[in-house]
Design an enzyme around this catalytic site. Structure first.
Site, PDB file in Angstrom:
ATOM      1  N   ASP A  10      26.942  -3.562  12.120  1.00  0.00           N
ATOM      2  CA  ASP A  10      26.206  -3.043  10.966  1.00  0.00           C
ATOM      3  C   ASP A  10      25.230  -1.938  11.366  1.00  0.00           C
ATOM      4  OD1 ASP A  10      26.051  -3.129   8.229  1.00  0.00           O
ATOM      5  OD2 ASP A  10      24.402  -4.566   8.173  1.00  0.00           O
ATOM      6  N   ASP A  17      26.848  -8.913   3.279  1.00  0.00           N
ATOM      7  CA  ASP A  17      25.466  -9.289   3.566  1.00  0.00           C
ATOM      8  C   ASP A  17      25.072 -10.594   2.885  1.00  0.00           C
ATOM      9  OD1 ASP A  17      25.100  -6.963   5.059  1.00  0.00           O
ATOM     10  OD2 ASP A  17      24.592  -5.794   3.285  1.00  0.00           O
TER      11      ASP A  17
END
EC number: 3.4.23.-
Length: 374
Positions: free
Chosen positions: A199, A245
C-alpha cells in the site's frame, strides 16, 4: 471547466463520519456471522482458510493485478474497460447482496408464505459417463432476495449512483469478512506486513493506486459525497475508502484469529481490542489525509494499530506465546477448506455441509480425495 468548490467543514465531517460507520458495519456483523456459521454443525457456508503461504503471495498477486489494470487504462479506452467491469460486478454484486440480505429477509416472510423448492442442474456427458457440474437447490425466498438485489443491480448499471455502489460495496465487504478465515495470528501478521509495504509503495512511490481508484468505475470502494448538504443525492464531490482497507485489516488479521482465540476463553477481549484498533487507525488516516490534502495509504496506519493494540493486550496479560501458538481452525473450524482449492458444487447448501462432514469422518475416503489446485 469550472473549478469544483471546496467542501465545507460540515460536509467533510459528515462524509468521513459516514465512511467510518460504513466500514465498521461489515467488520462487526461479518465477524459475528462468520463465527456463528463456523460454530454451527449444519453450516451451509464453510469459511475458506488463508494459510501463511497464501498470505505471503497475496501482496505479489495484488501488485501484478493493480499494475495490469493501470496499463489497461493507459492503453485501451477507459469507457470500454469500465463497461466490461460494470457487467462483471453487476453479476457479482447481485449474488453478494442477495447472500447478505437473505438472513434478514427470512424474518419478514409470513408463516404461510408459499415457499417452493427448485433445482438448477448442469451435467456433462451422457449415460454412465454423465457427470454433475452444478446441482444447486434453492427456494422461493431465495428468488425474492435475488429479485430485490437485481433491482439494485440495474440501478447501479444505469446510473452508477453512489448509494447503489455502497450497497454492493458493503455486501462485498461483509461477505469477505464472513467467508474468509485466517488460521492463526502469525498468518495475519504476514498478510498485513506484506500489504503494508504494498500500500505504501503504490500510493507514495507511484501514482498507480490513485489513478486506478479514480478510473475504476466498480463497487470496489465506499464513497460518500462531501457536498451532500448542498446538492442532496446528486452530489458528486466524493470521499472514498477502498474495500481492501476494510476487509484486509479485519480479515481477522488479528480480528479473526484473536476473536476465535477469545472464544476459547469465553471472552471477547481481543475482538473488541482489534475493533477499537481499527477505529483508531482509520480515524488517524482521515486526520492525516485532511491535514496534508493528499491521498493516504490507509494500511500505513491501520496495520500498526491492528497488530499493535492486540499485542499490547496480550503482553499485559502474559499471553503472547499462547496467542501465537493457537490454531483457531483446529478448535472451531476443524474442516475448513483451503483457499487454494475449488470445492465441488453439488446439492443444496445443507446437503453439501452434511456430505462434507460424512466424507471427512471416513479416513479411507478422505485419503483418496485429491481436490484440484488453483
Amino acid at each position: 471547466a469550472a473549478a469544483r468548490p471546496p467542501a465545507t467543514p460540515e460536509g467533510m465531517a459528515l462524509a468521513y463520519g459516514s465512511l467510518v460507520l460504513m466500514a465498521l458495519l461489515p467488520i462487526f456483523f461479518g465477524a459475528l456471522r462468520s463465527v456463528s456459521c463456523a460454530k454451527s454443525k449444519n453450516s451451509s457456508e464453510m469459511p475458506e482458510t488463508i494459510t501463511s503461504r497464501d498470505a505471503a503471495r497475496f501482496p505479489i498477486v495484488a501488485s501484478c493485478t493493480l499494475l495490469g489494470l493501470y496499463l489497461f487504462f493507459k492503453i485501451f479506452s477507459q469507457e470500454y474497460i469500465n463497461l466490461l467491469l460494470s457487467m462483471y460486478f453487476f453479476v457479482l454484486g447481485i449474488l453478494a447482496l442477495s447472500h447478505t440480505i437473505s438472513p434478514m429477509m427470512n424474518r419478514f416472510f409470513p408463516a404461510n408464505f408459499p415457499n417452493k423448492q427448485y433445482q438448477l442442474l448442469f451435467t456433462q456427458g451422457s449415460g454412465e459417463s454423465k457427470e454433475e457440474i452444478v446441482n444447486y437447490e434453492f427456494d422461493t425466498k431465495d428468488l425474492v432476495c435475488l429479485a430485490l438485489s437485481s433491482v439494485v443491480g440495474v440501478w447501479y448499471l444505469l446510473r452508477k449512483h453512489w448509494i447503489a455502489n455502497n450497497l454492493f460495496g458493503l455486501a462485498f465487504s461483509l461477505n469477505g469478512v464472513e467467508l474468509l478465515h485466517l488460521n492463526n495470528v502469525s498468518t495475519g501478521c504476514i498478510l498485513l506486513g506484506g500489504l503494508f509495504i504494498y500500500d505504501v509503495f503504490w500510493v507514495f512511490g507511484t501514482n498507480v493506486m490513485v489513478t486506478v481508484a479514480k478510473s475504476f468505475e466498480a463497487p470496489i470502494k465506499l464513497v460518500f459525497p462531501q457536498d451532500l448538504l448542498e446538492k442532496g443525492l446528486e452530489a458528486d464531490n466524493f470521499a472514498m475508502l477502498g474495500l481492501g482497507d476494510i476487509v484486509i485489516p479485519d480479515l481477522r488479521s488479528l480480528g479473526s484469529a484473536s476473536f476465535l482465540y477469545s472464544l476459547k476463553k469465553n471472552t471477547h477481549t481481543y475482538f473488541y481490542t482489534s475493533f477499537v484498533a481499527y477505529i483508531f487507525g482509520l480515524g488517524l488516516t482521515i486526520f492525516i489525509m485532511h491535514i496534508f490534502k493528499h491521498a493516504q495509504p490507509a494500511l500505513l496506519y491501520l496495520v500498526p494499530a491492528c497488530i499493535g493494540f492486540p499485542l499490547l493486550v496480550a503482553l499485559a496479560k502474559g499471553e503472547v506465546t499462547e496467542m501465537f501458538s493457537y490454531e483457531s481452525s483446529a478448535e472451531i473450524l476443524p474442516h475448513t477448506p483451503r483457499l487454494t482449492h475449488f470445492p465441488t458444487v453439488s446439492g443444496s447448501p445443507a446437503s453439501l455441509a452434511d456430505s462434507m462432514q460424512q466424507k471427512l469422518s471416513c479416513p479411507r475416503r478422505r485419503r483418496q480425495q485429491s481436490p484440484s489446485a488453483m
